[in-house]
Design an enzyme around this catalytic site. Structure first.
Site, short mmCIF file in Angstrom:
data_model
loop_
_atom_site.label_atom_id
_atom_site.label_comp_id
_atom_site.label_asym_id
_atom_site.label_seq_id
_atom_site.Cartn_x
_atom_site.Cartn_y
_atom_site.Cartn_z
N ASP A 176 0.81 -1.35 -0.04
CA ASP A 176 -0.04 0.03 -0.05
C ASP A 176 0.91 1.22 0.05
O ASP A 176 0.20 2.59 -0.32
CB ASP A 176 -0.85 0.14 1.41
CG ASP A 176 -2.00 -1.16 1.32
OD1 ASP A 176 -1.84 -1.92 0.32
OD2 ASP A 176 -2.80 -1.18 2.14
N MET B 160 -7.74 -31.46 22.03
CA MET B 160 -7.58 -30.33 20.81
C MET B 160 -7.62 -28.94 21.36
O MET B 160 -8.03 -28.26 20.39
CB MET B 160 -8.07 -31.04 19.85
CG MET B 160 -9.44 -31.34 19.71
SD MET B 160 -10.27 -32.16 18.17
CE MET B 160 -11.80 -32.68 18.83
N GLU C 140 -19.74 -27.73 18.70
CA GLU C 140 -19.99 -27.40 17.27
C GLU C 140 -21.17 -26.48 17.27
O GLU C 140 -21.07 -25.45 16.20
CB GLU C 140 -20.68 -28.89 16.34
CG GLU C 140 -19.42 -29.88 16.26
CD GLU C 140 -19.99 -30.98 15.44
OE1 GLU C 140 -19.46 -31.15 14.61
OE2 GLU C 140 -20.83 -31.67 15.97
#
Length: 1343
Positions: free
Chosen positions: A372, A1052, A1275
């Site tokens: 940029d 995990m 989930e």
């Protein structure tokens, strides 16, 4: 070249002397493999994730002070660290000595889940505190902007770190502490309604604030005096380093640098290595000689003169930012307009670590239009000073500097010395603009710098400079526009003419690299419109302009401010009668949080090398569908370090297996069916040797037909996997005939990359006898990996042992593909007789393993005027890729979730998995649920639009409400808690008042619009295949009273081990400090189900409870006989009485199943409920959006650990924000995945989290089916990211309605900046419309 120099630097206070340092070795590999410091992690290898952040300290001769700064270790060549001191996460504290407060606070605040990103976070914060012991919240935000986390959602990390701030410095927030009164976010702050006064058993404190270690500077490592002396006595000699392939020279004097460039004009210069580094490391670009220019003081000089700033080309972007920030504060506003624009750009450029490394000169001379700086510096009329042996010359920084992509007009022997950045003059007006996939830490699609000089006291243009990066291969100046607008009055006529000229002047080729041609052109004109308004505003303040625009245009000029996420988290306290030692139901820190924060926690690739260990690298297909004619590894086998090549012929067992009647191959043998399919693998002595050798394996193909990649193409070819699914309730066809209105529409939802921070991998270690093999593997399903490895080797499973300590994130992606990778690695270990390590690089991981399925939902809906839906017929198509994998099960879940929380009396769902020539899609958190739910919510949203009703009202009147309700697949459930979540969410979110506020905002703002959306959720927990709903555990009690818990689940980040310990502690009545979980091992707990489906704690928890209860029954007689004894005494007595102190536990879960012939069945164990409300604001001119606020109410039953459960809710939600807004996978028309790393694929960063994120666990909720009345939660929260999508869609609709366009319009997921901008149709989008003639191949496909 001179003889090699001695490299001297320090690591964690210890001196390192390398006599033969290799210029190709980066700090990350040096730390991990040579020093054995594995706390610094490999996340991407390209500087895009922050996992390998470390602190570097150097002595600055000019300032005579030690400077501390963060760097990305994966890009930092060790030879550039001569004279530096490196500090890693291990060097600041440990559990063995003393934790550093940063490590302690991130752990206690629950800011570490999987823990893989934690060391990088810790080091970013630690370095900030070394430079500023009392930081502001803005300092923290900036420091962490370059660190990604895929687990937490960032809020708990901020909560831990903001305790270092002073209250008054923190944007008016007292950091949730109790000092100085109540926090600004408590008791109704920002319009949030709570019932705290009534709910005395509701707590908002997830961790105590009063017991933190104080920040103690004496604990910090000092800068080694030897280095300071060395730096002060520096001789001025150059350093020479010689590697196997690459040499590096580091001159000390400018004259020597110029001599080197004259002798070796093609040798690249590096300082930060952030451009050359990724090309060499990731793309295999080879440079035999590299020149390091970071030691030359003239290139780092910063001087201020009467005309402005002169900055050395080797100054870092952070140095430039610091200098500009200082002058903006100290100098009058009119002189620093350009610097303010520059600052705006600098703050968005990359992350803090990259800004510390990358240089101003490197950014410019990279000649990459998506970097940029060039556009704004060109607009500021900067001058470059370049030097060579022949002398110095000055070059204006403009479009003529750039000859082509990656090329400038500098002669090969020339070096950029410095850049002049002038002050702005009194009648000059400047602005800089950029738009990217993510507001920070992302390359821009388009950037622009604009400056106009107005004749003093008038409104007449004297000169105009406009520069664009991103509309062509180089920086572009629309010359005609800039010339034609000179001498004109800055007013509406100029605006109209300017837009007309830009339309012709800015030619964006439809085939531009990166695509999005229409979007880029729209941005180019939109940026000019913003600039026009900005200048009018400033000129009106001076009283020289008659031009005007409505007040509602003003908000377009305010860029979105990135804020640090804050909010409330509430949960129900346990009963006062519960013993204090019983931690079930209490917020408890993750069992390994301290180890994760200190870098002591070991992941598979942190394990030390096994004697004689080799490394494997996959060779993958470059064709989507082709016959393999020949595989020739001969050139690869000649390369240094190469040991062998393995392919299908080397598999001693089965190379091909049947997976539900569909063949799955380890190695492609005769035919490839996707780009990225594994054909073979090279095995070498080192990673680098294996990587280089893999490129030399030559595969000859014969292309085959057909080849297609999209769902639509698969439908045309009738290419499907079996089985197809269908569920129906009521008589859909008949009901559609009687409905007052019919709606037929569709919604497309793109896929998603898992982007677990730890890439996939395994270490296969042959035991040398009986064909035994140990695997240390990153898997969610150790039993399946064991089974597949056994099949490939042709040996029984009892000889294969899989060990899983922890995963650095999984999200469903480490179930299936890792088993195949493990089998391939095991084949290599079998063939060589040596241990073999596989660690996928990020790009290969993304290419080979794939992710969430793209879905297309087509629906026909019958509804009445009041919003009641009487019938819906929905067909789901998913892109399964080239093999079945888990696609059929995922489609099952989508179809079984299609009703969400709505009682639609006549409902039909069909599910079809499309077979295409892409890498096979696989499981991902939510497992089809987010896609299935999304289509239904789209139906509700579109019905509401067409009825002219608020979407939440339509949702409300269609919800299940009867106490005994039945899903469309005839499973009974009670929706009471879902309705409670819904009602409480709307109340806590103050929904009705905020909806009115949104409408008021929209009526008074033309170019900014807001939207608000709320959705309920009903999510099935457990596996619909009943045999997976089982859990097993092994609990051992030792004579000293300590307890070892082993189970079949995988840790995990979700905290399954922590919850298992809490459960064991409750049953055994021993403190958690006496209980330990070691690892998941197939030798201890066999045949375990995968850790998935939000069912891990349900299954494992029950099994642990069962085992502990068995042990307690054995110990009970001894306890009753000798109640005065201690636990240890009871255990010893049991041993002497020959009582077994080991027990297995087992949980036989529910008999879930679906009869697909009838389309009915008990598909899930139970349902988790929740509701979410989100508000967003969009910029109609750029497509940018800001997530303002989200409120979530979640029913988790009686939470076993509220801190972990809230962490799962927030982390899942933020992952959903990525899914529905910014995460965009791009495939080329040839089926090649182009988004293969964090530089192209953007997951949510800190700037994407809603500024206010409130999460409340529903009180007085119980689940009689699961462990201690809890519910699974991993989930469901992902789907709540869709509230951002629907809020964006509502905001776009407000913009379109104002322009007289329909509020019903297509918008596919993810709702990226491009889609938002192009949906907000206006005069600028019309100007950018491409010509209709001539079909161009698209840059990428919606697969």
């Amino acid at each position: 070249m001179s003889s090699p120099s001695e490299l001297i630097f320090f690591v964690n206070g210890k001196k390192v002397v390398e006599k033969n340092a290799d210029p190709e070795e980066v700090l990350l590999s040096f730390l991990r493999r040579k020093v054995g410091l594995t706390g610094t992690k490999y996340g991407c290898g390209g500087g895009g994730c922050g996992a390998c952040t470390v602190m570097v300290s150097t002595y600055d001769r000019n300032q005579r002070t030690v400077v501390h700064y963060t760097v990305i270790a994966c890009l930092q060549p060790i030879v550039t660290l001569h004279g530096a001191a490196v500090v890693t996460v291990e060097g600041i504290g440990s559990t063995k000595t003393k934790l550093h407060p940063v490590q302690e606070r991130i752990a206690k605040a629950h800011g570490s889940q999987c823990g893989f990103c934690t060391p990088g976070m810790v080091m970013s914060m630690y370095t900030l505190l070394r430079n500023k012991p009392q930081p502001t919240m803005e300092d923290i935000r900036e420091a962490l902007g370059g660190n990604l986390c895929r687990c937490t959602g960032y809020r708990p990390i901020i909560d831990g770190f903001k305790t270092f701030c002073e209250s008054e410095q923190s944007s008016g927030c007292c950091q949730n502490g109790r000092a100085g009164g109540e926090c600004c976010l408590e008791n109704g702050a920002k319009g949030s309604k709570t019932n705290n006064s009534k709910e005395s058993d509701i707590s908002q404190e997830l961790f105590p604030m009063d017991c933190f270690l104080p920040l103690d500077p004496s604990q910090d490592l000092i800068f080694p005096p030897e280095l300071m002396i060395m730096e002060k006595k520096v001789s001025g000699d150059a350093l020479y380093f010689q590697g196997e392939r690459v040499n590096l020279v580091a001159p000390f004097k400018l004259s020597h640098l110029l001599e080197l460039k004259a002798e070796h004009p093609s040798a690249p210069l590096i300082v930060g290595n952030t451009t050359i580094g990724p090309k060499m490391l990731l793309k295999g670009v080879y440079h035999p000689l590299v020149i390091y220019a970071g030691r030359i003081s003239e290139l780092k000089a910063v001087t201020w003169g009467e005309t402005g700033l002169t900055v050395g080309a080797a100054c870092s972007l952070s140095t430039l930012q610091k200098e500009v920030e200082k002058v903006v504060v100290e100098t009058e506003e009119e002189k620093t307009r350009g610097y303010r624009a520059l600052l705006q750009t600098l703050r968005c450029l990359a992350g803090k670590q990259i800004r510390n490394m990358a240089t101003v000169g490197g950014n410019i001379l990279s000649a990459n239009p998506k970097y940029d700086l060039s556009s704004v510096l060109a607009a500021l009329d900067c001058t470059l000073h370049v030097i060579s042996k022949d002398g110095m010359r000055s070059i204006p920084l403009d479009e003529k500097l750039f000859a082509d992509f990656g090329k400038t007009v500098l002669r090969p022997e020339e070096v950029l010395l410095s850049i002049d950045i002038p002050y702005t003059k009194p009648w000059e007006f400047v602005a800089a603009y950029r738009q990217a996939q993510r507001r920070e830490f992302a390359f821009s699609f388009l950037n622009a710098g604009m400056k106009v000089a107005i004749k003093e006291g008038t409104d007449v243009v004297e000169s105009l400079s406009i520069y664009y990066g991103g509309v062509g291969p180089t920086l572009v100046k629309p010359k005609l526009t800039c010339q034609q607008l000179v001498s004109r009055s800055w007013g509406e006529d100029l605006l109209s003419e300017g837009c007309r000229l830009l339309k012709e002047d800015v030619d964006v080729s439809p085939s531009i690299h990166g695509g999005r041609a229409e979007f880029r052109k729209t941005l180019a004109i939109s940026f000019f419109f913003k600039f026009y308004m900005q200048v009018v505003l400033e000129m009106r303040e001076r009283g020289v302009s008659d031009a005007d625009f409505p007040l509602e245009y003003l908000s377009a000029l305010k860029p979105f401010k990135n804020e640090v996420p804050q909010g409330q988290q509430s949960f129900q306290l346990v009963s006062e009668a519960q013993p204090s030692a019983d931690l079930v139901g209490r917020p408890s820190m993750h069992q390994s949080a301290f180890q994760q924060a200190t870098g002591e926690a070991k992941y598979y690739d942190d394990l030390p090398l096994v004697q004689g260990e080799l490394f494997i690298f996959m060779v993958t297909s470059t064709r989507a569908h082709a016959k393999i004619i020949n595989i020739d590894p001969s050139e690869a086998l000649k390369m240094p370090g190469m040991v062998t090549f393995v392919s299908a012929g080397d598999v001693p067992g089965a190379n091909c297996r049947l997976w539900f009647n569909n063949p799955e191959e380890l190695f492609a043998e005769e035919e490839v069916v996707c780009v990225g399919q594994i054909i073979g693998a090279v095995v070498a002595e080192s990673r680098e040797q294996a990587r280089r050798a893999a490129k030399e394996v030559h595969v000859t193909y014969h292309d085959l037909q057909p080849v297609f990649f999209t769902i639509e193409d698969a439908i045309r070819h009738e290419s499907y996997f079996e089985p197809k699914r269908k569920v129906e309730r009521g008589d859909v066809d008949e009901a559609l005939k009687t409905a007052e209105h019919i709606l037929e529409d569709e919604i497309y939802m793109g896929g998603q990359e898992h982007f677990y921070m730890e890439t996939q991998g395994v270490i296969a270690v042959p035991k040398g006898e009986h064909e035994e093999m140990d695997l240390f593997v990153a898997t969610q399903h150790a039993a399946f990996t064991q089974e597949l490895v056994g099949m490939a080797l042709g040996v029984d499973s009892n000889k294969i042992t899989c060990h899983v300590k922890r995963l650095g994130g999984g999200f469903g992606g480490k179930v299936m593909k890792i088993a195949s990778l493990s089998a391939i690695t095991a084949v290599a270990a079998h063939k060589t007789g040596r241990a073999v390590r596989c660690c996928l690089e990020r790009g290969d991981d993304m290419l080979i393993t794939s992710g969430r399925h793209p879905f297309l939902g087509k629906y026909k809906v019958g509804y009445n005027n009041d919003g009641t839906i009487v019938a819906a017929d929905i067909t789901y198509y998913s892109n399964g890729g080239s093999t079945l994998d888990e696609s059929a099960f995922i489609m099952d879940k989508a179809v079984l979730h299609m009703d969400n929380g709505y009682k639609i009396p006549n409902l039909r769902g069909r599910g079809v998995v499309c077979k295409t020539y892409l890498p096979s899609y696989t499981a991902f958190r939510g497992f089809g649920g987010p896609q299935g739910l999304m289509v239904m919510e789209s139906v509700l949203h579109e019905v509401a639009v067409r009825c002219g009703l608020p979407a939440e009202k339509v949702r409300d009147i269609n919800m299940y409400r009867e106490e005994q309700s039945y899903t469309h697949h005839k499973q009974p459930f009670n929706p009471t808690d879902m309705v409670r979540c819904w009602d409480e969410c709307l109340e806590r979110a103050n929904y009705q008042d905020r909806l009115r506020a949104v409408q008021l905002f929209n009526s008074s703002n033309r170019w900014k619009k807001r939207g608000i959306s709320a959705v309920p959720q009903k999510f099935g927990v457990g596996f619909s295949k009943g045999f997976c709903n089982q859990g097993a555990a092994l609990v051992n009690i030792y004579k000293d009273g300590s307890v070892l818990v082993t189970h079949g689940g995988t840790e995990m980040g979700q905290g399954i081990n922590t919850k298992a310990i809490q459960i064991a502690s409750r049953v055994l009545k021993v403190p958690v400090s006496s209980i330990f979980t070691k690892e998941t091992c197939t030798g201890n707990v066999p045949n375990a189900a995968p850790s998935a489906a939000s069912f891990g704690t349900d299954a494992v928890g029950m099994a642990v409870k069962d085992a502990c209860e068995k042990l307690m029954r054995r110990l009970q007689p001894l306890m009753e006989k000798n109640p005065q004894n201690t636990w240890k005494q009871w255990v010893n007595e049991a041993f002497f009485q020959k009582t077994s102190l080991s027990a297995t536990g087992f949980f036989m879960g529910p008999p879930t199943d679906v009869d697909w012939e009838k389309g009915e069945g008990q598909a899930y164990y139970y349902f988790t409920f929740g509701a979410c409300c989100s508000e967003v604001e969009i910029d109609c001119l750029t497509g940018d959006h800001k997530n303002i606020r989200t409120d979530i109410v979640m029913d988790v039953g009686k939470s076993i650990n509220p801190a972990l459960d809230i962490g799962q809710v927030e982390g899942g939600f933020v992952q959903g924000v990525g899914l529905y807004t910014i995460e965009e996978l791009q495939f080329s028309p040839d089926g090649v995945l182009m988004t293969r790393g964090p530089s192209q694929y953007k997951v949510p960063a800190l700037c994407d989290v809603p500024a206010e994120l409130n999460v409340h666990l529903l009180a007085n909720a119980e689940n009689p089916h699961a462990i201690y009345l809890s519910k699974g939660i991993g989930e469901p929260p992902v789907f709540f990211g869709s509230t951002i999508f629907f809020a964006i869609k509502a905001a776009i609709a407000a913009a379109r309605t104002e322009r007289g366009l329909g509020d019903a319009f297509p918008l596919s997921s993810p709702a990226t900046a491009e889609k938002i901008r192009m949906a907000c149709q206006d005069e600028f989008t019309k100007m950018a419309s491409p010509p209709t003639d001539g079909a161009m191949a698209p840059w990428c496909l919606d697969v």
